[in-house]
Enzyme design. Structure first.
Site, PDB file in Angstrom:
ATOM      1  N   PRO A 102      30.418  32.993  41.788  1.00 52.21           N
ATOM      2  CA  PRO A 102      29.805  33.750  40.693  1.00 52.21           C
ATOM      3  C   PRO A 102      28.294  33.916  40.890  1.00 52.21           C
ATOM      4  CG  PRO A 102      30.403  31.543  39.958  1.00 52.21           C
ATOM      5  CD  PRO A 102      31.010  31.728  41.311  1.00 52.21           C
ATOM      6  N   GLU A 159      33.857  22.212  40.739  1.00 45.62           N
ATOM      7  CA  GLU A 159      32.551  22.548  40.179  1.00 45.62           C
ATOM      8  C   GLU A 159      31.746  23.484  41.077  1.00 45.62           C
ATOM      9  OE1 GLU A 159      29.663  22.638  37.263  1.00 45.62           O
ATOM     10  OE2 GLU A 159      31.723  21.858  37.211  1.00 45.62           O
ATOM     11  N   ARG A 178      42.371  49.021  51.785  1.00 44.63           N
ATOM     12  CA  ARG A 178      42.728  50.412  51.493  1.00 44.63           C
ATOM     13  C   ARG A 178      41.778  51.404  52.154  1.00 44.63           C
ATOM     14  NH1 ARG A 178      41.049  53.029  47.157  1.00 44.63           N
ATOM     15  NH2 ARG A 178      43.147  53.426  46.400  1.00 44.63           N
ATOM     16  N   ASP A 219      38.224  58.327  45.247  1.00 46.90           N
ATOM     17  CA  ASP A 219      38.266  57.282  44.232  1.00 46.90           C
ATOM     18  C   ASP A 219      36.959  57.154  43.476  1.00 46.90           C
ATOM     19  OD1 ASP A 219      40.844  56.442  44.512  1.00 46.90           O
ATOM     20  OD2 ASP A 219      40.392  54.893  45.977  1.00 46.90           O
TER      21      ASP A 219
END
Length: 246
Positions: A89, A116, A154, A169
């Site tokens: 993150p 963690e 893809r 896209d």
């Protein structure tokens, strides 16, 4: 493209790799995936992969030694080691542009964390970059790894039946994709726009571009700041702004 995925939960990838587009990509020989449990690279009796953090605090931290050993093992015969992606993150946001960049490589190593966090030496001396799929925290890096693998796969020539699908896209052009319609022409009183039935390709392309600009303007105006816009695009957007403030 070859993906080497390091994880404590290889079983999470079973359904993902055996379904839909990614399965067909493997069957065609366009994508190859190796899912490796880095617990297999521990050296102690209890196969320990984590420990409490120095300095105190809650949670457990992944140890560097088994992860380093796993990466070094799979890169043993590589003249030039492939990129090592750390799912975190704290990483840079994953974007279509990043997917296109990664698709130019022939091999990627993906590290899936748990608990963690990682020992900082993994970040500093093993990973080549950290990637985040959003501003939220998940239990582990397995789902983000699948997102990256799907998005990159893809883009590989031959994986999608129609190459233009990837080109058109959302985000591939810097804008959101235009609306799509299929049969029937009319459904519950709602009709397909006449321009799409006209067979006039130039008018259809113009309509699609304007609809893409409109959708981006309404839903993700931030994308317009970096999108490659023509003078015609800018004129259309100015008309939208004038209409909004009239």
């Amino acid at each position: 493209m070859r993906f080497d995925v390091l994880t404590l939960f290889p079983e999470m990838f079973t359904g993902f790799l055996d379904t839909s587009m990614i399965k067909k990509a493997h069957e065609k020989g366009l994508v190859e995936t190796s899912v490796i449990n880095f617990r297999d690279f521990t050296t102690d009796q209890h196969r320990t992969v984590d420990d409490s953090p120095y300095g105190g605090g809650g949670g457990m931290v992944l140890k560097p030694d088994p992860i380093f050993a796993a990466v070094e093992s799979i890169c043993e015969h590589e003249a030039k080691p492939p990129p090592v992606l750390l799912m975190s993150p704290q990483g840079a946001p994953f974007t279509q542009e990043k997917a296109e960049e990664l698709a130019h490589h022939s091999r990627l190593i993906i590290l899936c964390g748990h608990y963690e966090g990682y020992d900082e030496r993994i970040r500093e001396h093993l990973a080549t970059e950290e990637i985040s799929i959003g501003d939220y925290v998940l239990t582990g890096g397995e789902l983000p790894a699948m997102v990256v693998m799907d998005s990159v796969s893809r883009l590989i020539t031959g994986v999608l039946g129609n190459h233009s699908s990837a080109v058109d896209d959302s985000f591939s052009t810097g804008l959101l994709e235009y609306p799509q319609y299929t049969r029937p022409v009319e459904f519950r009183g709602h009709r397909v726009p006449d321009v799409l039935l006209s067979g006039h390709h130039q008018k259809i392309q113009k309509w699609r571009r304007e609809q893409s600009l409109l959708r981006t303007y309404e839903r993700r105006p931030d994308l317009l700041e970096t999108a490659a816009l023509t003078e015609e695009d800018r004129f259309f957007l100015r008309r939208l702004q004038e209409k909004k403030h009239s």
